[in-house]
Design a protein around this motif. Sequence first.
Motif, short mmCIF file in Angstrom:
data_model
loop_
_atom_site.label_atom_id
_atom_site.label_comp_id
_atom_site.label_asym_id
_atom_site.label_seq_id
_atom_site.Cartn_x
_atom_site.Cartn_y
_atom_site.Cartn_z
N GLU A 19 0.83 -1.21 0.00
CA GLU A 19 0.00 0.00 0.00
C GLU A 19 0.86 1.26 0.00
OE1 GLU A 19 -3.53 0.19 2.47
OE2 GLU A 19 -3.29 -1.93 2.97
N THR A 20 1.95 1.26 0.76
CA THR A 20 2.81 2.44 0.79
C THR A 20 3.43 2.68 -0.58
OG1 THR A 20 3.31 2.11 3.14
CG2 THR A 20 4.86 3.44 1.86
N ALA A 21 3.87 1.61 -1.24
CA ALA A 21 4.47 1.75 -2.57
C ALA A 21 3.44 2.30 -3.56
CB ALA A 21 5.00 0.41 -3.05
N ALA A 22 2.20 1.85 -3.47
CA ALA A 22 1.16 2.35 -4.37
C ALA A 22 0.95 3.85 -4.17
CB ALA A 22 -0.13 1.58 -4.15
N ARG A 23 0.94 4.29 -2.91
CA ARG A 23 0.76 5.72 -2.63
C ARG A 23 1.92 6.54 -3.18
NH1 ARG A 23 -4.19 7.14 0.21
NH2 ARG A 23 -4.94 5.17 1.12
N LEU A 24 3.13 6.03 -3.06
CA LEU A 24 4.28 6.76 -3.59
C LEU A 24 4.20 6.88 -5.10
CD1 LEU A 24 7.12 5.18 -1.41
CD2 LEU A 24 6.33 7.55 -1.30
N ARG A 25 3.78 5.81 -5.74
CA ARG A 25 3.67 5.85 -7.21
C ARG A 25 2.56 6.80 -7.65
NH1 ARG A 25 4.09 -0.48 -6.68
NH2 ARG A 25 6.37 -0.73 -6.77
N GLU A 26 1.46 6.82 -6.90
CA GLU A 26 0.39 7.76 -7.23
C GLU A 26 0.86 9.21 -7.15
OE1 GLU A 26 -2.65 6.87 -4.45
OE2 GLU A 26 -3.22 4.95 -5.37
N ALA A 27 1.84 9.46 -6.28
CA ALA A 27 2.36 10.82 -6.12
C ALA A 27 3.47 11.14 -7.11
CB ALA A 27 2.88 10.99 -4.69
N GLY A 28 3.77 10.19 -8.01
CA GLY A 28 4.75 10.46 -9.05
C GLY A 28 6.15 9.96 -8.78
N ALA A 29 6.34 9.23 -7.70
CA ALA A 29 7.66 8.70 -7.39
C ALA A 29 7.77 7.25 -7.85
CB ALA A 29 7.92 8.78 -5.89
#
Length: 505
Positions: free
Chosen positions: A19-29
Amino acid sequence: MTAFILVSGAHTGDWVWQETAARLREAGAEAHPATLTGMGDRRHEAGPDTGLETHVEDVVALIDRVGTPDVVLVGHCYGIHPVLGAAGRRPERIARIVYLDAGQPQDGDPALTLIPDQAVRDRLARATGPDARTGDDWLVPPPAPGEWHRWGSTAGVPEAALARLADRAAPQPLGTLTQPLRLTEAAAALPTTGILCTANGSSIAMVEQVLRMGDPRLLALVDPRVTFFELATGHWPMLSAPAELAEVLRRAATGEGHRLSAPAPEQPAHLRPFLLDATERPRERVGRVDLYLPDADGPRPAVVFVHGGPVPEAARPTPRDWPALIGYGRYVADQGAVGVTVDHRLHGLADYPRAAEDIAEAVELVRADPRVDGDRVALWYFSGGGLLSADRLAAPPPWLRCIAATYPVLQPPPSWGLTGSRFRPADALRSAGRLPFVLTRVGQEIPEIAATVEEFLAAAAECAAAVEVVDVPDARHGFETIDHTDQTRAAVRHAVRSVLGHLRS
């Protein structure tokens, strides 16, 4: 674009970061959760020779596969060891290292020294000692279901996630925990961020408090490239607060966060004058014990003051030469009792058993002194020394007339690793009977310590323990040398009067 390489703690794999990785990717990282050899879906790849060096090479290989020039390495718990090892191999690629509720290992430290569960540390030490066995001893089993709290607070982790943690956990190769970390100067010089999980017993305020004590190991933390964040959750924020963790990681990557200040050049707070006037009487020093004797004939009751900690072994002056303890010893002697201070050896979190032995030896020395009434003794604990009260609460001896505690820690925070039944005053209180307990509670307490006091008071209410609370609403931890007010002076006089009353009754 920033690329995050996420390295999890023992027994887990890349799946904990989902879940943390998905949030980071959603933010463009970019987000690259690591699965180390023997962990997660790679558990079949481990063998007896799998060690910390294997995991360092795993992280180095992942760094080399990431094309983004700015890499932020995130190490959770055990994961900080392979992260630091890999950073030393590729320092030019690393923009920042994030310590996610992780210790601060030094060069040569094996990961087992930072495992919070003392029982696990002892078992691993035996496994690598002269009596080590063979066979499958190279695999360290994960915590049993329901026992994950022994490795850190599970606060905030949903039941389904806890079940998944237990179900997918893999045995950890022993060598990953026992091989020493090789920390290069290049890795040690990189910018860092510490993310402290407050429900696990760590906070920025606690780091600042230890820094003020003069621990030289922490002076590097005042570097402006070192930042801190707090998360109000337990030891597994990627499971309990993934969105909040992702936001903090993004901010950490830009250099945001709280920065520590170097201790002021003037006199440290704990070395400032005591808040009450007391007669400057001589003291007698016997080994680690100092005695302040009253102007009275015949055996007198004694109050043994137990300082807090851990206190760095190199700290000077040592606690019995701190103005607060000298002041308490003298003030009690002015009131007609023998004041006693002790330099016990609580230098690290693993030292509580040794400190308890030091206090027991000091008490026996004091009780054997002909100027002391050995049947009338009180023990008075401060701060982290409060955990040492559990032994006496669990089995009060007849000579112990009272226990006192001032701004104490009364249950071990999860991250301290004291997972056994000892050193848990809130639990031991149920065996104390009607032993008087005088508790001085400060209103401006560090929240993580205040929570342990409230747990103790809840236990006291359940078993109708004889606990008297002396509240000092406007005072802080260590108020005797930093908060000189009518309120704090009255509180000390009140607490001393209560303790001496129990000794004389």
